[in-house]
Write a protein that holds these residues in place. Structure first.
Motif, PDB file in Angstrom:
ATOM      1  N   THR A   1      11.249   3.295  20.528  1.00 44.73           N
ATOM      2  CA  THR A   1      11.385   3.684  19.128  1.00 44.73           C
ATOM      3  C   THR A   1      10.023   4.106  18.601  1.00 44.73           C
ATOM      4  OG1 THR A   1      13.123   2.028  18.828  1.00 44.73           O
ATOM      5  CG2 THR A   1      12.179   2.994  16.845  1.00 44.73           C
ATOM      6  N   GLY A   2       9.966   5.246  17.977  1.00 44.67           N
ATOM      7  CA  GLY A   2       8.712   5.725  17.401  1.00 44.67           C
ATOM      8  C   GLY A   2       8.973   6.446  16.101  1.00 44.67           C
ATOM      9  N   GLY A   3       7.935   6.550  15.290  1.00 44.46           N
ATOM     10  CA  GLY A   3       8.123   7.245  14.031  1.00 44.46           C
ATOM     11  C   GLY A   3       6.842   7.394  13.241  1.00 44.46           C
ATOM     12  N   MET A   4       6.972   8.042  12.089  1.00 42.15           N
ATOM     13  CA  MET A   4       5.829   8.259  11.217  1.00 42.15           C
ATOM     14  C   MET A   4       6.299   8.340   9.776  1.00 42.15           C
ATOM     15  SD  MET A   4       6.442  11.559  10.110  1.00 42.15           S
ATOM     16  CE  MET A   4       4.869  12.033   9.452  1.00 42.15           C
ATOM     17  N   ASN A   5       5.364   8.108   8.861  1.00 41.21           N
ATOM     18  CA  ASN A   5       5.616   8.237   7.432  1.00 41.21           C
ATOM     19  C   ASN A   5       4.369   8.818   6.788  1.00 41.21           C
ATOM     20  OD1 ASN A   5       5.597   7.458   4.510  1.00 41.21           O
ATOM     21  ND2 ASN A   5       7.511   6.435   5.039  1.00 41.21           N
ATOM     22  N   MET A   6       4.507   9.951   6.134  1.00 37.56           N
ATOM     23  CA  MET A   6       3.396  10.562   5.418  1.00 37.56           C
ATOM     24  C   MET A   6       3.660  10.408   3.925  1.00 37.56           C
ATOM     25  SD  MET A   6       1.798  14.417   5.559  1.00 37.56           S
ATOM     26  CE  MET A   6       3.220  15.156   4.762  1.00 37.56           C
TER      27      MET A   6
ATOM     28  N   PHE B   1      -4.092   8.430  -5.382  1.00 32.11           N
ATOM     29  CA  PHE B   1      -4.914   8.054  -4.239  1.00 32.11           C
ATOM     30  C   PHE B   1      -4.799   9.114  -3.148  1.00 32.11           C
ATOM     31  CE2 PHE B   1      -3.529   4.157  -6.357  1.00 32.11           C
ATOM     32  CZ  PHE B   1      -4.746   3.528  -6.578  1.00 32.11           C
ATOM     33  N   GLU B   2      -5.671   9.001  -2.175  1.00 33.19           N
ATOM     34  CA  GLU B   2      -5.630   9.950  -1.078  1.00 33.19           C
ATOM     35  C   GLU B   2      -4.336   9.789  -0.282  1.00 33.19           C
ATOM     36  OE1 GLU B   2      -8.018   7.297   2.280  1.00 33.19           O
ATOM     37  OE2 GLU B   2      -8.999   9.029   1.347  1.00 33.19           O
ATOM     38  N   ASN B   3      -3.895  10.864   0.338  1.00 30.89           N
ATOM     39  CA  ASN B   3      -2.678  10.819   1.133  1.00 30.89           C
ATOM     40  C   ASN B   3      -2.840   9.850   2.306  1.00 30.89           C
ATOM     41  OD1 ASN B   3      -1.881  12.835  -0.604  1.00 30.89           O
ATOM     42  ND2 ASN B   3      -2.218  14.489   0.869  1.00 30.89           N
ATOM     43  N   SER B   4      -1.747   9.222   2.686  1.00 32.58           N
ATOM     44  CA  SER B   4      -1.792   8.263   3.794  1.00 32.58           C
ATOM     45  C   SER B   4      -0.777   8.657   4.854  1.00 32.58           C
ATOM     46  CB  SER B   4      -1.501   6.847   3.292  1.00 32.58           C
ATOM     47  OG  SER B   4      -0.212   6.762   2.719  1.00 32.58           O
ATOM     48  N   PHE B   5      -1.071   8.267   6.069  1.00 33.89           N
ATOM     49  CA  PHE B   5      -0.209   8.576   7.213  1.00 33.89           C
ATOM     50  C   PHE B   5      -0.089   7.323   8.063  1.00 33.89           C
ATOM     51  CE2 PHE B   5       0.576   9.915  11.554  1.00 33.89           C
ATOM     52  CZ  PHE B   5       1.602  10.846  11.410  1.00 33.89           C
ATOM     53  N   CYS B   6       1.129   6.876   8.292  1.00 30.38           N
ATOM     54  CA  CYS B   6       1.382   5.698   9.125  1.00 30.38           C
ATOM     55  C   CYS B   6       2.314   6.078  10.270  1.00 30.38           C
ATOM     56  CB  CYS B   6       2.021   4.574   8.313  1.00 30.38           C
ATOM     57  SG  CYS B   6       0.964   3.878   7.040  1.00 30.38           S
ATOM     58  N   SER B   7       1.960   5.641  11.444  1.00 32.44           N
ATOM     59  CA  SER B   7       2.798   5.909  12.612  1.00 32.44           C
ATOM     60  C   SER B   7       2.923   4.637  13.436  1.00 32.44           C
ATOM     61  CB  SER B   7       2.196   7.038  13.461  1.00 32.44           C
ATOM     62  OG  SER B   7       0.903   6.667  13.930  1.00 32.44           O
ATOM     63  N   GLY B   8       3.821   4.663  14.395  1.00 30.83           N
ATOM     64  CA  GLY B   8       3.998   3.487  15.234  1.00 30.83           C
ATOM     65  C   GLY B   8       4.898   3.771  16.418  1.00 30.83           C
ATOM     66  N   LEU B   9       4.817   2.900  17.405  1.00 31.61           N
ATOM     67  CA  LEU B   9       5.607   3.026  18.624  1.00 31.61           C
ATOM     68  C   LEU B   9       5.968   1.633  19.113  1.00 31.61           C
ATOM     69  CD1 LEU B   9       6.708   4.881  20.933  1.00 31.61           C
ATOM     70  CD2 LEU B   9       4.520   4.474  22.102  1.00 31.61           C
ATOM     71  N   GLU B  10       7.238   1.461  19.507  1.00 32.69           N
ATOM     72  CA  GLU B  10       7.710   0.175  20.008  1.00 32.69           C
ATOM     73  C   GLU B  10       8.510   0.386  21.282  1.00 32.69           C
ATOM     74  OE1 GLU B  10       8.012  -0.662  15.362  1.00 32.69           O
ATOM     75  OE2 GLU B  10       9.860  -0.372  16.544  1.00 32.69           O
TER      76      GLU B  10
ATOM     77  N   VAL C   1       2.904  -1.108  18.452  1.00 33.43           N
ATOM     78  CA  VAL C   1       1.720  -0.897  17.618  1.00 33.43           C
ATOM     79  C   VAL C   1       2.160  -0.123  16.380  1.00 33.43           C
ATOM     80  CG1 VAL C   1       0.009  -0.988  19.468  1.00 33.43           C
ATOM     81  CG2 VAL C   1       1.133   1.177  18.953  1.00 33.43           C
ATOM     82  N   ASN C   2       1.596  -0.489  15.219  1.00 35.66           N
ATOM     83  CA  ASN C   2       1.980   0.150  13.974  1.00 35.66           C
ATOM     84  C   ASN C   2       0.810   0.187  13.006  1.00 35.66           C
ATOM     85  OD1 ASN C   2       5.073   0.752  13.643  1.00 35.66           O
ATOM     86  ND2 ASN C   2       4.966  -1.170  14.790  1.00 35.66           N
ATOM     87  N   GLN C   3       0.818   1.183  12.141  1.00 38.01           N
ATOM     88  CA  GLN C   3      -0.134   1.277  11.044  1.00 38.01           C
ATOM     89  C   GLN C   3       0.575   0.922   9.739  1.00 38.01           C
ATOM     90  OE1 GLN C   3      -1.016   5.471  11.976  1.00 38.01           O
ATOM     91  NE2 GLN C   3      -3.183   4.885  12.046  1.00 38.01           N
ATOM     92  N   SER C   4      -0.196   0.470   8.758  1.00 38.20           N
ATOM     93  CA  SER C   4       0.390   0.165   7.457  1.00 38.20           C
ATOM     94  C   SER C   4      -0.614   0.460   6.352  1.00 38.20           C
ATOM     95  CB  SER C   4       0.852  -1.294   7.383  1.00 38.20           C
ATOM     96  OG  SER C   4      -0.220  -2.182   7.613  1.00 38.20           O
ATOM     97  N   VAL C   5      -0.084   0.621   5.134  1.00 43.63           N
ATOM     98  CA  VAL C   5      -0.909   0.926   3.976  1.00 43.63           C
ATOM     99  C   VAL C   5      -0.289   0.262   2.750  1.00 43.63           C
ATOM    100  CG1 VAL C   5       0.311   3.074   3.429  1.00 43.63           C
ATOM    101  CG2 VAL C   5      -2.069   2.801   2.721  1.00 43.63           C
ATOM    102  N   ARG C   6      -1.139  -0.111   1.778  1.00 43.40           N
ATOM    103  CA  ARG C   6      -0.660  -0.709   0.532  1.00 43.40           C
ATOM    104  C   ARG C   6      -1.494  -0.194  -0.625  1.00 43.40           C
ATOM    105  NH1 ARG C   6      -1.745  -4.254  -4.020  1.00 43.40           N
ATOM    106  NH2 ARG C   6      -3.052  -5.630  -2.765  1.00 43.40           N
TER     107      ARG C   6
END
Length: 641
Positions: free
Chosen positions: A382-387, A393-402, A417-422
């Motif tokens: 499973t993989g994906g991304m969210n822009m 605020f500045e644009n953010s990009f989060c992606s991940g793969l499982e 592995v995954n990225q996150s933003v708040r």
């Protein structure tokens, strides 16, 4: 290190157990993902709390249900869910996303309001808790995890009345009903509604509360196509003894929360299309002095937050697996006399005399997301991304793969592995008060996380275990110098989190026969460690986390078909708090809590007796706020239809 090795050894031995005659447990569809999938195909830790567990466990509100999970820390200021801060895997109360039927309810004012839920336990059919980063899936608010509260779409006719009461002048009354109609041509319409009222005189001075809730959900179905509408309303007022500062114990807060949404599912030309629209409003009146305010007091704080959102996604199967593609729009706005930029003209506060909003702030989020699932033999990928594009605020990009690999039909290994933003809340950015200073120059939090674990699911036992790591940058915390009296929000340069969690559930009655009195035993443990820079600053939230949490749950039968459920909860908390009475910085005491529920079903009605904090332990979850002691509640549920 020895503790880790011992736990891994025990888990490995358990992992090798093999019951040749066992039957695989029923597969459950997990919706805590863009692509719903059966539990065995989820390459993450997702806790599933079903309706039976909610009914049998000694709990009175959603907060207490979540606290039976080893990786969840619900720090309560008031009793019975009046106000709680939700933490998942050591994250702050601003870093966990809360949803009802997939509709996000987080408040941009502050995470203190995330658990203001216009839904009670009687309406809930299940709860899913995603552990670890969810920004790739759900957007910026799901930094450390997500909670999805489910109410059923089951088409049936029923009605029930819930009555309970107990110590400290507590009572709770609730009425619920559902109905449906066969319109014809394979079209069905069903609705559900509930209303409740609860109050208490409080367990110490200025901890009384009164709360009203109403929830409605309606579904129109034809085959696999459906339209759902829901709305909820909550109104509560409570004595907030030292909730935000010990300097002023006579605080009081009144909140009202309304939300409404409509969503649909349609199968069109081989695609599954799922649009949703939602609106949430929260009104918050905070009084630093409930009675007899001093002359210097300039008045109460008023806030009104609105969230308007819409999203659409399309799921489709093709040669290379299943894909989900979509976008989301979310507008957040706050009126306040404390938060935001000054208004050119004040706005009247509805229902209040001589009260005006003098400030406001807003922001716009637009995100595009993509998720893909592919199953190749015993592998699930499973993989994906969210822009996310934000107006402030500045644009953010989060992606991940499982990845997960099935060792056999019962067990699997997984890694991800995954990225996150708040994004900062409006309180983080703007709040200035007697003991607080906001910071409009804050930057969004960011993190990179990894996890490695394994699962076993059998008819007689199940096991989940994982090692996880989160590297945080620009983490937001309220901090102060040790010789300062004011807290200020700042971006901590780095904050790293390391953890291990394991849970083992056993069904002795399926091993020793149905006559055996013990039906289930569950043991869950979470070990957490954090390190950060800026050690010279005293942390209010981020370094006050649970280092160790052990939860043991046992359910068994007594005579005359009486069911008994015990929950034992041990907590060891890191961090320190300032005691203004002794003028000393203190460490949190280790806490041992025991909950007990005794129940008996009689067909058309059931009765229960419940004891929270059975051994009357004295403890604190937050600063100097003393939590309730033993609290005994009894009640009855009448099935009217």
């Amino acid at each position: 290190m020895k503790n880790y090795l011992m736990i891994l050894l025990i888990t490995f031995i358990t992992f090798q157990l093999n019951a040749a005659d066992s039957v695989r447990t029923d597969e459950i569809i997990v919706s805590a993902s863009r692509i719903p999938k059966v539990y065995s195909d989820v390459s993450r830790i997702v806790n599933i709390i079903d309706i039976t567990m909610i009914k049998h466990t000694p709990v009175s509100c959603v907060d207490e249900v979540l606290n039976i999970l080893p990786s969840v820390d619900v720090r309560s200021r008031g009793p019975l869910g009046i106000q709680s801060d939700l933490s998942i895997r050591g994250g702050s109360f601003d870093q966990a996303l809360v949803m009802i039927n997939g509709i996000p309810l987080n408040d941009p004012q502050t995470g203190h309001h995330s658990m203001n839920l216009p839904i009670t336990l009687s309406e809930i059919t299940g709860i899913e808790v995603l552990e670890g980063p969810g920004s790739r899936i759900f957007g910026p608010n799901a930094f450390s995890g997500a909670v999805n509260i489910l109410s059923g779409n089951k088409l049936e006719k029923r009605a029930s009345l819930n009555l309970s009461g107990g110590e400290n002048g507590f009572y709770d009354m609730g009425l619920a009903a559902s109905w449906y109609k066969d319109i014809g041509d394979n079209i069905y319409w069903g609705s559900y509604a509930s209303a409740s009222l609860k109050k208490s005189d409080g367990y110490i001075d200025n901890t009384d509360f009164r709360q009203k809730d109403f929830f409605f959900r309606s579904t129109l179905k034809k085959g696999s196509n459906e339209i759902n509408g829901q709305f909820g309303y909550m109104d509560k007022g409570f004595g907030a003894n030292s909730f935000y500062t010990a300097d002023y114990p006579e605080q009081y807060e009144k909140l009202s929360t309304f939300f409404a949404s409509i969503d649909a599912r349609a199968d069109v030309f081989g695609l599954t299309v799922l649009p949703a629209f939602y609106w949430r409003r929260n009104n918050d009146k905070f009084e630093l002095f409930r009675n007899d305010a001093p002359e210097w007091y300039s008045g109460h704080n008023y806030h009104q937050t609105d969230i308007i959102g819409a999203n659409v996604r399309s799921d489709f199967n093709w040669l290379f697996g299943t894909s989900s593609l979509g976008m989301e729009y979310r507008y957040e706005h706050v009126y306040s006399n404390v938060l935001g930029e000054s208004l050119s003209e004040p706005v009247k506060v509805s229902g209040e005399e001589n009260a005006y909003f003098t400030k406001a702030a807003d922001r716009l989020n637009f995100s595009v997301f993509l998720e893909h699932l592919i199953i190749i033999s015993d592998w699930t990928i499973t993989g994906g991304m969210n822009m996310n594009i934000d107006s402030e605020f500045e644009n953010s990009f989060c992606s991940g793969l499982e990845l997960s690999y099935k060792l056999n039909k019962y067990s699997s290994l997984f890694a991800g592995v995954n990225q996150s933003v708040r994004l900062p809340t409006f309180t983080d950015l703007y709040y200035n008060g007697p003991t607080n200073i906001g910071n409009p120059d804050l930057e969004p939090e960011k993190a990179f996380a990894g996890e490695l674990g394994w699962k076993i699911a059998k008819n007689i036992y199940s096991l989940e275990s994982s090692l996880y790591y989160r590297k945080g940058d620009n983490i937001i915390d309220w901090v102060r110098e040790f010789d300062s009296v004011k807290w200020q929000t700042k971006n901590i340069t780095k904050l790293n989190t390391y953890g291990f969690r394991a849970s083992l559930s056993i069904r002795p009655d399926r091993i020793l026969g149905e006559s055996f009195p013990v039906s289930s035993v569950t043991v869950g443990y979470n070990k957490l460690y954090r390190d950060k820079e800026s050690e010279e600053l005293y942390s209010k939230y981020e370094m006050n986390y649970l280092k160790d949490k052990l939860v043991i749950s046992v359910e068994h039968d007594l005579i005359f078909n009486i069911g008994v459920h015990w929950v034992l909860n041990y907590r060891k908390r890191a961090g320190k708090y300032f005691d203004p009475f002794s003028n000393e910085v203190r460490e949190f005491d280790n806490t041992f809590l025991c909950g007990l529920k005794v129940r008996r079903d009689f067909g058309f009605f059931s009765i229960f007796l419940q004891a929270d904090n059975l051994f009357n332990s004295s403890y604190r979850d937050i600063d100097i706020i003393r939590a309730p002691g033993r609290w005994i509640i009894g009640g009855v549920k009448l099935n009217l239809l």
